[in-house]
Design a protein around this motif. Structure first.
Motif, PDB file in Angstrom:
ATOM      1  N   ALA A  98       2.866  11.672   0.827  1.00  0.00           N
ATOM      2  CA  ALA A  98       3.331  10.658  -0.132  1.00  0.00           C
ATOM      3  C   ALA A  98       3.302   9.239   0.435  1.00  0.00           C
ATOM      4  N   ASN A  99       3.609   9.064   1.737  1.00  0.00           N
ATOM      5  CA  ASN A  99       3.634   7.687   2.230  1.00  0.00           C
ATOM      6  C   ASN A  99       2.398   7.330   3.069  1.00  0.00           C
ATOM      7  N   ALA A 100       1.316   8.110   2.868  1.00  0.00           N
ATOM      8  CA  ALA A 100       0.092   7.861   3.646  1.00  0.00           C
ATOM      9  C   ALA A 100      -0.730   6.683   3.100  1.00  0.00           C
ATOM     10  N   TYR A 113      19.430   2.756  -5.330  1.00  0.00           N
ATOM     11  CA  TYR A 113      20.471   2.906  -4.317  1.00  0.00           C
ATOM     12  C   TYR A 113      19.983   2.222  -3.045  1.00  0.00           C
ATOM     13  N   ASP A 114      20.653   1.144  -2.630  1.00  0.00           N
ATOM     14  CA  ASP A 114      20.280   0.549  -1.334  1.00  0.00           C
ATOM     15  C   ASP A 114      21.517   0.403  -0.460  1.00  0.00           C
ATOM     16  N   HIS A 115      21.411  -0.355   0.641  1.00  0.00           N
ATOM     17  CA  HIS A 115      22.529  -0.406   1.590  1.00  0.00           C
ATOM     18  C   HIS A 115      23.734  -1.141   1.002  1.00  0.00           C
ATOM     19  N   THR A 116      23.561  -1.814  -0.166  1.00  0.00           N
ATOM     20  CA  THR A 116      24.709  -2.513  -0.773  1.00  0.00           C
ATOM     21  C   THR A 116      25.360  -1.679  -1.882  1.00  0.00           C
ATOM     22  N   GLY A 136      16.428   3.036  -1.744  1.00  0.00           N
ATOM     23  CA  GLY A 136      15.666   2.049  -0.964  1.00  0.00           C
ATOM     24  C   GLY A 136      14.880   1.186  -1.916  1.00  0.00           C
ATOM     25  N   PHE A 137      15.117  -0.120  -1.859  1.00  0.00           N
ATOM     26  CA  PHE A 137      14.382  -1.033  -2.735  1.00  0.00           C
ATOM     27  C   PHE A 137      13.724  -2.093  -1.862  1.00  0.00           C
ATOM     28  N   GLY A 138      13.122  -1.637  -0.755  1.00  0.00           N
ATOM     29  CA  GLY A 138      12.418  -2.551   0.145  1.00  0.00           C
ATOM     30  C   GLY A 138      10.940  -2.511  -0.163  1.00  0.00           C
ATOM     31  N   ASN A 139      10.158  -2.608   0.889  1.00  0.00           N
ATOM     32  CA  ASN A 139       8.709  -2.608   0.758  1.00  0.00           C
ATOM     33  C   ASN A 139       8.226  -1.374  -0.030  1.00  0.00           C
ATOM     34  N   VAL A 140       8.652  -0.196   0.380  1.00  0.00           N
ATOM     35  CA  VAL A 140       8.137   1.037  -0.228  1.00  0.00           C
ATOM     36  C   VAL A 140       8.804   1.306  -1.587  1.00  0.00           C
ATOM     37  N   GLY A 141      10.129   1.389  -1.590  1.00  0.00           N
ATOM     38  CA  GLY A 141      10.854   1.738  -2.825  1.00  0.00           C
ATOM     39  C   GLY A 141      10.699   0.677  -3.903  1.00  0.00           C
ATOM     40  N   PRO A 187      13.245   9.187  -2.392  1.00  0.00           N
ATOM     41  CA  PRO A 187      13.977   8.666  -1.231  1.00  0.00           C
ATOM     42  C   PRO A 187      13.025   7.763  -0.442  1.00  0.00           C
ATOM     43  N   ALA A 188      13.324   6.463  -0.361  1.00  0.00           N
ATOM     44  CA  ALA A 188      12.418   5.513   0.307  1.00  0.00           C
ATOM     45  C   ALA A 188      13.233   4.558   1.170  1.00  0.00           C
ATOM     46  N   ALA A 189      14.249   5.118   1.858  1.00  0.00           N
ATOM     47  CA  ALA A 189      15.084   4.257   2.709  1.00  0.00           C
ATOM     48  C   ALA A 189      15.042   4.741   4.157  1.00  0.00           C
ATOM     49  N   LEU A 190      15.733   5.840   4.429  1.00  0.00           N
ATOM     50  CA  LEU A 190      15.930   6.281   5.814  1.00  0.00           C
ATOM     51  C   LEU A 190      15.643   7.778   5.930  1.00  0.00           C
ATOM     52  N   GLU A 239       8.638  11.831  -1.302  1.00  0.00           N
ATOM     53  CA  GLU A 239       9.232  11.278  -0.083  1.00  0.00           C
ATOM     54  C   GLU A 239       8.511  10.004   0.372  1.00  0.00           C
ATOM     55  N   GLY A 240       9.058   8.860  -0.025  1.00  0.00           N
ATOM     56  CA  GLY A 240       8.505   7.582   0.428  1.00  0.00           C
ATOM     57  C   GLY A 240       8.857   7.319   1.876  1.00  0.00           C
ATOM     58  N   ALA A 241      10.087   7.635   2.271  1.00  0.00           N
ATOM     59  CA  ALA A 241      10.535   7.445   3.656  1.00  0.00           C
ATOM     60  C   ALA A 241       9.941   8.544   4.534  1.00  0.00           C
ATOM     61  N   ASN A 242      10.017   8.353   5.834  1.00  0.00           N
ATOM     62  CA  ASN A 242       9.633   9.408   6.774  1.00  0.00           C
ATOM     63  C   ASN A 242      10.844  10.301   7.016  1.00  0.00           C
ATOM     64  N   GLY A 243      10.660  11.608   6.837  1.00  0.00           N
ATOM     65  CA  GLY A 243      11.716  12.574   7.161  1.00  0.00           C
ATOM     66  C   GLY A 243      13.010  12.423   6.381  1.00  0.00           C
ATOM     67  N   ALA A 275       0.799  -1.226   0.000  1.00  0.00           N
ATOM     68  CA  ALA A 275       0.000   0.000   0.000  1.00  0.00           C
ATOM     69  C   ALA A 275       0.835   1.281   0.000  1.00  0.00           C
ATOM     70  N   THR A 276       1.910   1.306   0.786  1.00  0.00           N
ATOM     71  CA  THR A 276       2.676   2.554   0.884  1.00  0.00           C
ATOM     72  C   THR A 276       3.351   2.864  -0.449  1.00  0.00           C
ATOM     73  N   GLY A 277       3.971   1.849  -1.049  1.00  0.00           N
ATOM     74  CA  GLY A 277       4.621   2.049  -2.351  1.00  0.00           C
ATOM     75  C   GLY A 277       3.618   2.428  -3.424  1.00  0.00           C
TER      76      GLY A 277
HETATM   77  P1  NAD Z   1      12.452  -1.882   4.127  1.00  0.00           P
HETATM   78  O1  NAD Z   1      13.222  -2.377   5.299  1.00  0.00           O
HETATM   79  O2  NAD Z   1      11.560  -2.824   3.401  1.00  0.00           O
HETATM   80  O3  NAD Z   1      13.485  -1.294   3.026  1.00  0.00           O
HETATM   81  C1  NAD Z   1      14.457  -0.378   3.365  1.00  0.00           C
HETATM   82  C2  NAD Z   1      15.359  -0.145   2.160  1.00  0.00           C
HETATM   83  O4  NAD Z   1      16.306   0.887   2.502  1.00  0.00           O
HETATM   84  C3  NAD Z   1      16.188  -1.365   1.757  1.00  0.00           C
HETATM   85  O5  NAD Z   1      16.243  -1.441   0.350  1.00  0.00           O
HETATM   86  C4  NAD Z   1      17.577  -1.033   2.305  1.00  0.00           C
HETATM   87  O6  NAD Z   1      18.618  -1.628   1.556  1.00  0.00           O
HETATM   88  C5  NAD Z   1      17.613   0.465   2.137  1.00  0.00           C
HETATM   89  N1  NAD Z   1      18.629   1.064   2.991  1.00  0.00           N
HETATM   90  C6  NAD Z   1      18.856   0.813   4.321  1.00  0.00           C
HETATM   91  N2  NAD Z   1      19.931   1.512   4.743  1.00  0.00           N
HETATM   92  C7  NAD Z   1      20.380   2.213   3.679  1.00  0.00           C
HETATM   93  C8  NAD Z   1      21.472   3.100   3.483  1.00  0.00           C
HETATM   94  N3  NAD Z   1      22.283   3.410   4.491  1.00  0.00           N
HETATM   95  N4  NAD Z   1      21.626   3.659   2.259  1.00  0.00           N
HETATM   96  C9  NAD Z   1      20.804   3.339   1.239  1.00  0.00           C
HETATM   97  N5  NAD Z   1      19.762   2.495   1.369  1.00  0.00           N
HETATM   98  C10 NAD Z   1      19.557   1.931   2.570  1.00  0.00           C
HETATM   99  O7  NAD Z   1      11.666  -0.602   4.662  1.00  0.00           O
HETATM  100  P2  NAD Z   1      10.343   0.056   4.063  1.00  0.00           P
HETATM  101  O8  NAD Z   1       9.165  -0.538   4.761  1.00  0.00           O
HETATM  102  O9  NAD Z   1      10.419   0.061   2.583  1.00  0.00           O
HETATM  103  O10 NAD Z   1      10.456   1.553   4.629  1.00  0.00           O
HETATM  104  C11 NAD Z   1      11.287   2.524   4.010  1.00  0.00           C
HETATM  105  C12 NAD Z   1      10.955   3.898   4.580  1.00  0.00           C
HETATM  106  O11 NAD Z   1       9.569   4.176   4.403  1.00  0.00           O
HETATM  107  C13 NAD Z   1      11.185   4.090   6.089  1.00  0.00           C
HETATM  108  O12 NAD Z   1      11.560   5.432   6.292  1.00  0.00           O
HETATM  109  C14 NAD Z   1       9.821   3.865   6.690  1.00  0.00           C
HETATM  110  O13 NAD Z   1       9.677   4.526   7.947  1.00  0.00           O
HETATM  111  C15 NAD Z   1       8.965   4.528   5.630  1.00  0.00           C
HETATM  112  N6  NAD Z   1       7.568   4.108   5.666  1.00  0.00           N
HETATM  113  C16 NAD Z   1       7.237   2.796   5.468  1.00  0.00           C
HETATM  114  C17 NAD Z   1       5.899   2.422   5.487  1.00  0.00           C
HETATM  115  C18 NAD Z   1       5.483   1.013   5.219  1.00  0.00           C
HETATM  116  O14 NAD Z   1       4.273   0.760   5.150  1.00  0.00           O
HETATM  117  N7  NAD Z   1       6.407   0.078   5.023  1.00  0.00           N
HETATM  118  C19 NAD Z   1       4.892   3.391   5.719  1.00  0.00           C
HETATM  119  C20 NAD Z   1       5.267   4.734   5.896  1.00  0.00           C
HETATM  120  C21 NAD Z   1       6.614   5.072   5.862  1.00  0.00           C
END
Ligand code: NAD
Length: 429
Positions: free
Chosen positions: A354-356, A254-257, A231-236, A305-308, A327-331, A202-204
């Motif tokens: 954006a992430n609501a 761009y992710d943590h790797t 960020g290529f996790g749940n949101v990105g 930006p959807a990581a941190l 802004e996918g991430a918070n802050g 939903a967030t993505g």
């Molecule tokens: P996730 O753990 O699924 O993915 C996080 C991604 O960020 C991963 O791809 C990871 O490799 C990357 N990452 C971590 N450290 C990094 C670094 N130092 N540099 C670059 N990339 C890095 O998390 P998510 O659920 O996708 O959440 C991402 C952001 O979205 C967070 O800020 C979270 O608070 C916010 N958010 C998430 C939701 C949700 O429903 N999941 C809702 C609102 C806000």
């Protein structure tokens, strides 16, 4: 300042270092001039309605007893039950939980979800505890806060380091304590316990919907538009796939790797498979690699930006060459960087809008639990799209009307809705 002034910091915060709550107060002060007569109620946004700090004594696997500090803050319940996640992190503190609860009030009001804002947390590093210990900590936390939560009072959800499993324990603890079946007491549950289809993405998906609307406003054609995602996790990961499916090119991730790049567009489905298998984007199909500095400076149409938090700062904001930041991430953007981007003509779709999508589908989950009637994934997705599109349209109209940024407009729209309800309700007694 008189002791009863709304501007007086609560005595339980350090006046020399109010922390994130201080940042939130600045944001509220910034929108006050736009609230007209409603600003008489602004004091109700400057104090959380209720703050609960609890001791969580738990027996560890080795037989010793440990004590954890838990919080639940209800910032506003004027528009409906409190809503907000529970975070497990060693840095959790009262000021942070208070600020996060207030930002939930803004987020729910921004998308017109009939909830207030709340947040919770436990001060611990979950990596130091076994799953059985975490289960006992979670159940005892719910026991301690059970007097103030409930499907019609305050509804927790997952946040940093909590998951569907944590929600299952929370729901079970609440149900057993109260002798009821109450799936609506938490959202983000596993599907088997009344979770909603579509919640995970939903967030993505919401990021994609508002990002697409902002592109349309800016006259950017989706076909071949260049998208970069941190960020290529749940949101990105979800947002990137949906943009690619609509014809855009995801040119960098761009992710943590590390950072991978392909100006023709990366195959986001194959990339998700690669990330599942290897843990990160590094080494994907021999794609080019870039440094983080090169990533931020890429010429793109949309940057997500959807990581941190705090990723776009004074150090890199000046080099960013995109047209829209979603802004996918918070802050993810510091206030100073926000000013730099805005001065450079870059439009920012703020996190609170954006992430609501996540909280919107949490609302749908609660509605389904309340009615015991479950929707198809298509139904969830199409209602989400309507909700996010309407929110974007309202907020961009507010931005045009007052000639302010989308961030300020989101705060104006959200605070106006909360205070209008406050005005109608009045004070009790
Ligand atoms: P996730 O753990 O699924 O993915 C996080 C991604 O960020 C991963 O791809 C990871 O490799 C990357 N990452 C971590 N450290 C990094 C670094 N130092 N540099 C670059 N990339 C890095 O998390 P998510 O659920 O996708 O959440 C991402 C952001 O979205 C967070 O800020 C979270 O608070 C916010 N958010 C998430 C939701 C949700 O429903 N999941 C809702 C609102 C806000």
């Amino acid at each position: 300042m008189p002791e009863h002034s709304a501007n007086q910091l609560p005595s339980y915060l350090n006046p020399d270092n109010p922390g994130p709550w201080g940042n939130y107060l600045e944001q509220v002060d910034r929108v006050a001039p736009y609230l007209g007569n409603l600003s008489q109620w602004i004091g109700t946004l400057k104090r959380p309605k209720r703050v609960l700090i609890v001791d969580i004594p738990v027996e560890l696997d080795d037989g010793t007893v440990a004590h954890f500090e838990g919080y639940r803050v209800q910032h506003s319940m004027v528009l409906g039950p409190g809503k907000g996640g529970v975070r497990y992190h060693p840095d959790v503190n009262l000021s942070e939980v208070m600020a996060l609860s207030a930002w939930m009030s803004v987020k729910t009001a921004a998308v017109n979800v009939p909830f207030g804002g709340a947040k919770g947390g436990i001060r611990l590093d979950p990596r130091n505890y076994s799953p059985r210990e975490l289960e006992r900590i979670t159940r005892r936390y719910i026991n301690e806060i059970s007097t103030i939560i409930g499907p019609n009072t305050d509804i927790p959800a997952p946040d940093v380091n909590t998951s569907g499993q944590t929600m299952a324990w929370m729901m079970d603890a609440y149900a057993i304590k109260n002798g009821v079946t109450a799936p609506g007491v938490v959202t983000g549950k596993p599907i088997s316990l009344g979770g909603s289809l579509g919640r995970v993405e939903a967030t993505g998906r919401g990021v994609f919907v508002v990002g697409s609307a902002a592109m349309k406003d800016a006259g950017i054609d989706m076909q071949d538009a260049r998208i970069a995602v941190q960020g290529f996790g749940n949101v990105g990961g979800t947002a990137a796939r949906l943009f690619a499916e609509s014809g855009a090119r995801v040119v960098a991730v761009y992710d943590h790797t590390g950072v991978i790049h392909d100006k023709q567009g990366l195959d986001t489905v194959a990339l998700a498979e690669h990330v599942r298998n290897t843990g990160g984007v590094k080494g994907f199909n021999n794609a080019d690699t870039l440094s983080p500095q090169e990533f931020w400076a890429l010429k793109t149409d949309v940057l997500i930006p959807a990581a941190l938090e705090n990723q776009i700062t004074e150090d890199n904001a000046g080099s960013i060459r995109t047209r829209i930041v979603v802004e996918g991430a918070n802050g993810p953007t510091t206030p100073a960087a926000d000013d730099i981007l805005t001065d450079n003509g870059i439009n920012i779709v703020p996190d609170v809008l954006a992430n609501a999508g996540g909280v919107s589908v949490s609302y749908f989950e609660w509605v389904q639990n309340t009615t015991s009637f479950f929707w198809s994934e298509e139904e969830v997705n199409s209602r989400l799209e309507v909700m996010m599109k309407n929110a974007y349209a309202d907020i961009s109209a507010t931005a045009r009307q007052h000639q302010v940024s989308l961030r300020t407009a989101t705060f104006i729209a959200a605070c106006s809705r909360i205070l209008e309800a406050q005005d109608a309700r009045g004070l009790f007694p």
